[in-house]
Design an enzyme around this catalytic site. Structure first.
Site, short mmCIF file in Angstrom:
data_model
loop_
_atom_site.label_atom_id
_atom_site.label_comp_id
_atom_site.label_asym_id
_atom_site.label_seq_id
_atom_site.Cartn_x
_atom_site.Cartn_y
_atom_site.Cartn_z
N GLY A 229 0.76 -1.24 0.00
CA GLY A 229 0.00 0.00 0.00
C GLY A 229 0.79 1.29 0.00
O GLY A 229 0.20 2.37 -0.10
N ASP A 230 2.13 1.20 0.08
CA ASP A 230 2.91 2.45 0.13
C ASP A 230 4.32 2.23 -0.40
O ASP A 230 5.30 2.63 0.23
CB ASP A 230 2.95 2.99 1.57
N LEU A 231 4.41 1.61 -1.58
CA LEU A 231 5.74 1.41 -2.18
C LEU A 231 6.18 2.71 -2.84
O LEU A 231 6.22 2.83 -4.06
CB LEU A 231 5.69 0.25 -3.18
#
Length: 377
Positions: A229-231
């Site tokens: 969800g937050d690469l």
């Protein structure tokens, strides 16, 4: 959303421990003596890079850690933090370069610690994670190879979690109203006040309306999975495996920050990765094709998923830009970090809409398809 009551409810959720308090926490909770400490930038948690003195209990060669103090709101969901931590441990055993926890003195993964904030006691979940060396993608001159590798990483990571990660706490990753889940772009309506009245707000409102009309009805046709969800460009570490400083060759060396994990869809992860890689590129509209090619080397998208990609990338730009503006109003002292994406983000989002969905998609898909044809040949 009004900027009154809701803002007041969210203030003071971010921890504000001093370095002295952090050192005491490491000693009391984990039984380690800190020899060096420095704060690390963060969004709504608080992180410290610590080095500890030699200790019999410390893992061999692992004398550097990140003390992660979770904001007081998320600290009320221990099952969620347990799931994130278990996922990191699982991925590490699967060969992904993620941090692992150092256990507390009583053998736990984390400890809930009270602190008097001046407005009553709040409780913060505290973990000590192994420190991963490396350089954030944001700090290098990225090239097409690293974009491809990041796309491949995104697909491989989600596939491993979806197929092999089975832990009782995993059900907590169903985070229905979580603002950072891409399915929740329509919830940005509550926060657009933070942009004021300007052309930026008009673009975001256009994204939200198109997202409601064209993406939400199709969600059931997308393949579900667990998303990191937050690469983003600060959460992916690389190192150089080249002896030539003039022509460095990078490889991914670490994945940070699992606090945005939630159930979502494979196409969400590639859209998020594309958006953040665009931020660092001098040729942002072409980046998506290289990231997509890497992703599809592991997991080709369906026609429905490809058709939603443009609005999913635009949706993530909107989430990042709107929530940064909103959170900067709550924590003006952290504005520089919170708005780190905004300097180029607005320009890239505007460029996507100026060029148009059809032309942007053509660029992405032709690039990705060329990789596939070469691999097939």
């Amino acid at each position: 959303m009004s900027s009154g009551t809701d803002n007041q409810l969210q203030t003071l959720t971010k921890p504000a421990f001093s370095e002295k308090e952090a050192i005491e926490l490491v000693d009391r909770v984990f039984g380690l003596k800190v020899s060096w400490i420095r704060p690390l930038p963060s969004y709504d948690d608080q992180n410290f890079h610590v080095r500890v003195s030699s200790n019999e209990g410390a893992a061999e060669g692992a004398d550097e850690y990140v003390l992660k103090i979770t904001n007081s709101e998320d600290s009320q969901e221990p099952d969620l933090i347990e799931a994130q931590t278990q996922a990191m441990m699982f991925l590490s055993t699967e060969g992904f370069l993620s941090a692992t926890p150092y256990l507390t003195k009583d053998g736990s993964l984390m400890s809930l610690e009270p602190r008097d904030t001046g407005c009553g006691n709040k409780k913060y979940m505290v973990r000590l994670l192994t420190y991963l060396p490396g350089t954030p993608v944001a700090k290098i001159a990225a090239n097409t190879q690293i974009y491809y590798d990041i796309g491949k990483l995104a697909a491989s990571l989600d596939k491993a979690l979806a197929e092999k990660f089975h832990h009782p706490s995993v059900k907590s990753l169903h985070r229905g109203q979580f603002i950072w889940n891409l399915a929740n772009v329509p919830l940005l309506d509550r926060y657009t006040y933070a942009l004021g009245q300007n052309k930026y707000r008009e673009v975001v409102e256009q994204v939200i309306e198109q997202f409601k009309d064209k993406v939400i009805p199709k969600l059931s046709s997308f393949r579900a999975c667990i998303n990191h969800g937050d690469l983003n460009d600060h959460n992916i570490l690389v190192d150089s495996n080249s002896t030539s400083p003039e022509n460095p060759q990078y490889r991914v060396s670490g994945i940070l920050d699992f606090s945005d994990m939630s159930y979502g869809y494979y196409v969400f992860e590639v859209a998020i990765a594309i958006m953040y890689m665009m931020i660092e590129s001098p040729d942002p509209l072409r980046v998506g094709g290289h990231v997509l090619a890497g992703f599809e080397s592991v997991l080709p998208l369906t026609a429905e998923e490809r058709g939603a990609l443009f609005l999913l990338v635009s949706g993530r730009f909107s989430q990042s830009l709107v929530m940064a503006a909103h959170t900067a109003l709550l924590y003006p002292e952290n504005k520089e970090y919170l708005t780190i994406t905004a300097s180029t983000g607005w320009k890239h989002l505007g460029a996507m809409f100026d060029v148009g969905q059809e032309a942007v998609e053509r660029t992405w898909f032709e690039t990705a398809d060329a990789y596939a044809q070469r691999a097939h040949a």
